[in-house]
Scaffold this active site. Sequence first.
Site, PDB file in Angstrom:
ATOM      1  N   CYS A  84      -0.015  -1.057  -3.018  1.00 47.47           N
ATOM      2  CA  CYS A  84      -0.666  -2.225  -2.401  1.00 47.47           C
ATOM      3  C   CYS A  84      -0.644  -2.153  -0.886  1.00 47.47           C
ATOM      4  CB  CYS A  84       0.022  -3.495  -2.864  1.00 47.47           C
ATOM      5  SG  CYS A  84      -0.225  -3.731  -4.605  1.00 47.47           S
ATOM      6  N   GLU A  85      -1.224  -1.133  -0.325  1.00 50.98           N
ATOM      7  CA  GLU A  85      -1.358  -1.010   1.127  1.00 50.98           C
ATOM      8  C   GLU A  85      -2.646  -0.245   1.402  1.00 50.98           C
ATOM      9  OE1 GLU A  85       1.600  -0.269   3.805  1.00 50.98           O
ATOM     10  OE2 GLU A  85       3.278  -0.788   2.496  1.00 50.98           O
TER      11      GLU A  85
END
Length: 430
Positions: A358-359
Amino acid sequence: MDDFDYRHGELHCGGLGVSTIADRFGTPTYIYSAATLLDHHRKLARAFAALNPLICYSVKSSGNINLCRLLAEEGAGMDVVSGGELHRAIAAGCPAERCVYAGVGKTDAEIEFAILQGVGVLNVESEAEFEVVAAIAARLQRTCVAALRVNPDVDPKTHRYTSTGRKETKFGVDIERARAFFAAYGKDRWCRLTGIHLHIGSPVYSVQPYVDAITKTLALMDELRAAGHTVDTLDLGGGFGADYETGQSPEASVYADAIVPLVEERVRGGLRVILEPGRTIVANAGILITRVLYMKQSGDKTFAICDAGMNTLLRPCHYDAFHFIWPVAPAAGFVPQRRARTMQLDGLALMDVVGPICESGDFLAIDRPLPPLRRGDLVAVFTAGAYGMSMASRYNSVPLPAEVLVEGHEVRSIRRRETWDDLIAHECPA
Ligand code: LLP
């Protein structure tokens, strides 16, 4: 160069199809070739034979005990940077006397462990550290051997995060301070300061920074000897390059041709030379295989979303590092002739190869020309043996990948894939 090549349209390692390995062990998985690992080690040993160096494999680059054991059985020592790495080296069958221990932040417990194990050389990085080492050795009534890590202030022309030999780094002491350092500590009874250690950075693709750093250091050694100090060990560190792109790095013999003549005569006079290579031995002895989970279009961009990302291989997002990426079984006409940033093949499309994390910074490649990919395709990330698994994390609670080793025509697990239970195993019951 290495044992990973395309045969009959599919990537193979040591004659084994990489798709078959993926079917058996799953993805993402690091695949190492024992033949390549040993070949690179032997090439270095041959190139530097005139110096008869102790080649201390840099455990931080890829520390699986099965890899370390293969090298230890060849006679290699180990360059370690923590108590954990020393423990690892010993578990792999490397005698502590063949280990050199660097690191700017050694804890008292680590120093005590290293001294009690009889580590070959402690590479000391500051006055404050020397005093702690000497006090611990005195308390244990055990002598140890130390080398002073000097900072020769040369520019290795590499990424700023891995450039270590310039002034104002946290590593070593400025070369001008070395004389005062030896004057203060050179006669210590328990910690015998008899060596000089260098490590200018990594990767260093030209020989000149080594030549400059060694030339400065040899002058320093002459001065120290003239002042009555014994300096019988010179540790040149690591940093030799690897071919992330075909033909990018000088061969071991090119580094040796520049370095050997500088030091050869002193070796005949009794100087002991240590090398600390990591990347040049293991980078191209390993690939990472990952499976495409989804293809996705966002605006003008195409994304290949894979099951490996920054958690599996941090280098692309941390250093903007280039790793050649290619399908394991590309469609006809797409077998690569070389590994390079740009490919001159019709039908390639630009895409970002990204992971599940999640980046937005989670990527393996940005705007990379690749053959068409589909869900389920296997993709290989090359030159991933060094600083791949050793920098992997469990970020987003994704278990660490598996590692397998190809020896001859056999493949075996050398680290099982972690499970979800492994992720919570060290936490206290909630
Ligand atoms: N000796 C010392 C004291 C070191 O600090 C290092 C690497 C080596 C030897 C081995 O260097 P090599 O031969 O592998 O280049 N994570 C970065 C590289 C960090 C290197 C740290 N020190 C990367 O992925 O490029």
